[in-house]
Design an enzyme around this catalytic site. Structure first.
Site, mmCIF file in Angstrom:
data_model
loop_
_atom_site.group_PDB
_atom_site.id
_atom_site.type_symbol
_atom_site.label_atom_id
_atom_site.label_comp_id
_atom_site.label_asym_id
_atom_site.label_seq_id
_atom_site.Cartn_x
_atom_site.Cartn_y
_atom_site.Cartn_z
ATOM 1 N N ALA A 198 39.114 30.888 46.327
ATOM 2 C CA ALA A 198 38.462 31.167 47.623
ATOM 3 C C ALA A 198 38.755 32.595 48.057
ATOM 4 C CB ALA A 198 38.930 30.160 48.672
ATOM 5 N N ASN B 71 38.536 37.641 35.053
ATOM 6 C CA ASN B 71 38.751 38.634 33.982
ATOM 7 C C ASN B 71 40.120 38.487 33.315
ATOM 8 O OD1 ASN B 71 36.416 40.280 33.773
ATOM 9 N ND2 ASN B 71 36.844 41.032 35.826
ATOM 10 N N HIS C 282 32.824 42.404 28.440
ATOM 11 C CA HIS C 282 32.834 42.956 29.805
ATOM 12 C C HIS C 282 34.065 43.836 29.934
ATOM 13 C CE1 HIS C 282 31.997 43.196 34.010
ATOM 14 N NE2 HIS C 282 33.071 42.532 34.384
HETATM 15 N N1 APR Z 1 44.182 27.618 41.423
HETATM 16 C C1 APR Z 1 43.245 27.898 42.351
HETATM 17 N N2 APR Z 1 43.104 29.118 42.900
HETATM 18 C C2 APR Z 1 43.921 30.092 42.466
HETATM 19 C C3 APR Z 1 44.902 29.865 41.475
HETATM 20 C C4 APR Z 1 45.009 28.559 40.943
HETATM 21 N N3 APR Z 1 45.917 28.255 40.003
HETATM 22 N N4 APR Z 1 45.556 31.033 41.248
HETATM 23 C C5 APR Z 1 45.010 31.951 42.060
HETATM 24 N N5 APR Z 1 44.018 31.385 42.793
HETATM 25 C C6 APR Z 1 43.177 31.998 43.844
HETATM 26 C C7 APR Z 1 43.966 32.939 44.758
HETATM 27 O O1 APR Z 1 44.724 32.205 45.697
HETATM 28 C C8 APR Z 1 42.854 33.746 45.393
HETATM 29 O O2 APR Z 1 42.412 33.197 46.617
HETATM 30 O O3 APR Z 1 42.186 32.837 43.284
HETATM 31 C C9 APR Z 1 41.723 33.688 44.340
HETATM 32 C C10 APR Z 1 41.366 35.041 43.761
HETATM 33 O O4 APR Z 1 40.826 35.797 44.791
HETATM 34 P P1 APR Z 1 41.018 37.383 44.930
HETATM 35 O O5 APR Z 1 42.435 37.732 44.719
HETATM 36 O O6 APR Z 1 40.338 37.785 46.193
HETATM 37 O O7 APR Z 1 40.242 37.960 43.666
HETATM 38 P P2 APR Z 1 38.673 38.226 43.532
HETATM 39 O O8 APR Z 1 38.358 39.605 43.975
HETATM 40 O O9 APR Z 1 37.932 37.091 44.141
HETATM 41 O O10 APR Z 1 38.504 38.205 41.943
HETATM 42 C C11 APR Z 1 38.676 37.009 41.222
HETATM 43 O O11 APR Z 1 37.074 37.592 39.562
HETATM 44 O O12 APR Z 1 35.898 39.551 39.170
HETATM 45 C C12 APR Z 1 37.005 38.789 38.805
HETATM 46 O O13 APR Z 1 38.628 40.422 38.064
HETATM 47 C C13 APR Z 1 38.324 39.492 39.071
HETATM 48 O O14 APR Z 1 39.630 37.944 37.816
HETATM 49 C C14 APR Z 1 39.265 38.328 39.119
HETATM 50 C C15 APR Z 1 38.420 37.227 39.755
#
Ligand code: APR
Length: 310
Positions: free
Chosen positions: A10, A120, A175
């Site tokens: 999220a 990624n 990518h």
């Molecule tokens: N289970 C569920 N959610 C998780 C877990 C898990 N085990 N580990 C991390 N998360 C959640 C985090 O709590 C966070 O809210 O994944 C979310 C990632 O969100 P952001 O840090 O905002 O990252 P974002 O910019 O959304 O990118 C997510 O997409 O484009 C790719 O490189 C980017 O790998 C990255 C992914």
């Protein structure tokens, strides 16, 4: 029957994707995150926007995978975002663990779903998702090419001072820094860009496309791109749910196509209700073929690293 999409993670990409899906009226969304309160808060906020926007899609936030049961599509965005100076590859081990866990939990509850991987390093994470789900290869697909192609088109339009809607382009490969933009197949208003720009200009746009993600990371200082990635995911989810049979560049598992065996690489695919309905093979010039092979080699290296970790 209403369509149901689970969006795992999220954060920036996940929440933006969820917003596009519900506000586009495409499907009901279940937003999942490991952090308590985060998906619930964002989902409630998005639900409270519905009366203003005027859509009837439902959105719930949860930490419990039971709520995801029976989803048509699972979008995996959970993971760590790239920080300035950090390569996609640095993220490999940490994100592999996260993707494995969330895919195991969600795939078991939605055995007929199509999984769209966003985390990624993308191509390697597709492998993790394929193994963790046990799904057939057509039902695991990665979002990369739609975004990379959109970036290439944006830069072409900026350079020529023309409408972006008149441009078309294709980007193949992994990518990452080794992706393969194909200038020969890029057009503006149907005119090949090779007839509209000097080689140096095209080379500059190709390099900018390859570094597209990094450029946003350096500007933002913390976090990475999310508006364009979410738009790209939306486009793929729409093609799947509406069985559009649309040809889009996506990370797909190759079984001999393009001379590549057992590897997720970005290629044009026909996307429909069953996920990857067909890998579309196009003819490539020798230098394009060589670049695609080099890109596939980089993906293979990451998969080997993953294998050595597990
Ligand atoms: N289970 C569920 N959610 C998780 C877990 C898990 N085990 N580990 C991390 N998360 C959640 C985090 O709590 C966070 O809210 O994944 C979310 C990632 O969100 P952001 O840090 O905002 O990252 P974002 O910019 O959304 O990118 C997510 O997409 O484009 C790719 O490189 C980017 O790998 C990255 C992914």
């Amino acid at each position: 029957m209403r369509n149901k999409v689970t969006v795992i993670g999220a954060g920036n990409v996940g929440a933006s994707t969820a917003q596009r899906i519900v506000e586009g009226g495409l499907a009901d969304v279940v937003l999942v995150d490991i952090v308590e309160g985060l998906p619930q808060g964002k989902a409630l906020d998005l639900a409270e926007a519905a009366p203003v926007v005027g859509h009837g899609a439902h959105i719930v936030g949860t930490n419990d995978y039971a709520d995801t049961a029976g989803s048509d599509v699972i979008v995996v965005t959970s993971g760590l975002a790239r920080q300035p100076g950090m390569s996609r590859d640095d993220l490999l081990a940490r994100n592999a663990g996260i993707v494995r866990t969330v895919v195991e939990q969600s795939a078991a509850r939605s055995p007929e779903a199509v999984i769209v991987v966003v985390t990624n390093p993308l191509d390697a994470m597709c492998h993790v998702a394929l193994r963790a789900s046990g799904f057939p290869v057509n039902r695991v697909v990665g979002m990369a090419g739609v975004l990379d192609t959109a970036r290439f088109r944006t830069f072409i339009a900026m350079e020529l001072g023309v409408s972006v809607t008149a441009t078309s382009a294709l980007v193949l490969g992994g990518h990452g820094d080794t992706m393969v933009p194909l200038p020969r197949r890029a057009t503006a208003g149907g005119v090949p860009i090779t007839e509209l720009m000097a080689t140096e200009q095209i080379d500059r746009l190709v390099t900018r496309t390859r570094n597209g993600g990094g450029e946003i990371v350096s500007l933002l200082k913390s976090g990475s791109a999310y508006y364009a990635p979410a738009a790209a995911v939306y486009r793929m989810v729409e093609a799947i749910l509406q069985d559009r049979q649309e040809i889009l560049p996506c990370a797909a598992y190759l079984e001999g196509q393009y001379g590549i065996e057992g590897l997720f690489v970005g290629v044009p695919v026909r996307l429909g209700r069953h996920g990857v309905e067909q890998v579309v093979e196009i003819s490539l010039a020798d230098d394009e073929k060589a670049a695609l092979n080099a890109s596939a080699g980089a993906v293979r290296e990451l998969v080997h690293v993953l294998d050595s970790l597990s």
